[in-house]
Motif scaffolding. Structure first.
Motif: not given
Length: 223
Positions: A127-137, A155-159
């Motif tokens: 399993s991988k968790v997508i944070l969608e970092t472009c929207y996050l502080t 995994f943690v995933k950027t985008s």
């Protein structure tokens, strides 16, 4: 520098376009097998077809869950995960509910992650968790990574590659610093050449999501 075979096996060969045709998806699978990529990253619908086409190949089939917005219920995402597993998925990449994180509802993000990670573990897949970092502080990125350190997705995933921005070196370093050795980091979005790919690996990424995997490998060969 990292060995070519190892670099190739870090790549999730990606085709997530809405208009992707069956022949393109078969070609994606063929290329992934030929180049030794780790996974084909696709939407849920073609999972069964790609798993069947790949046969005994070691290439994993990865389903994108709640993609690309993450704005479906926890129950819907869990159903998607179980359906993907039934159809032959070896891995899932799910998008968090960014809006709930922006609202400060950390309990929701934790509940969502646990439900999806549990469903993945029951099916014996990654399993991988997508944070969608472009929207996050920065604080929000840290919060999700701290939850991941507790719940232990693989995994943690950027985008997603569908947001306003993709992976950055700074985000990969930050995420790796928080999760440590407990969880791996996947960089995705905007990785289009060898220089960027190697920089992401150097920053701490152990998986790379890209539709430019062949270009990256061919660049490496020329070096």
């Amino acid at each position: 520098m990292i060995e070519l075979k190892k670099l190739a096996n870090m790549i999730d060969h990606t085709l997530l376009r809405a208009d992707a045709k069956e022949e393109e998806l078969k070609q994606l699978c063929k290329e992934a097998d030929q180049y030794g990529f780790k996974m084909v990253a696709i939407n849920s619908y073609p999972v069964y077809m790609c798993r069947t086409y790949l046969g005994e190949s070691p290439v994993h089939v990865g389903a994108a869950i709640g993609f690309p917005l993450g704005q479906t219920t926890i129950e819907t995402k869990v159903f998607e995960v179980k359906d993907a597993i039934k159809n032959g998925a070896d891995e899932i990449d799910y998008v968090i509910n960014v809006g709930k994180l922006k609202d400060g509802d950390i309990d929701y993000i934790r509940k969502e992650m646990k439900a999806i990670v549990d469903a993945s573990k029951e099916g014996n897949i990654l399993s991988k968790v997508i944070l969608e970092t472009c929207y996050l502080t920065e604080e929000e990125k840290v919060q999700v990574c701290e939850i991941a350190k507790e719940i232990r997705p693989d995994f943690v995933k950027t985008s997603t590659g569908f947001g306003t921005g993709g992976a950055t070196i700074e985000d990969v370093k930050l995420m790796k610093a928080v999760v440590g050795e407990q969880v791996k980091v996947k960089a995705a979005g905007g990785i289009r050449d060898l220089t960027t790919a190697l920089a992401m690996v150097e920053a701490g990424a152990e998986r790379l999501g890209t539709s430019s995997g062949i270009k990256i490998v061919e660049e490496y060969k020329k070096k």
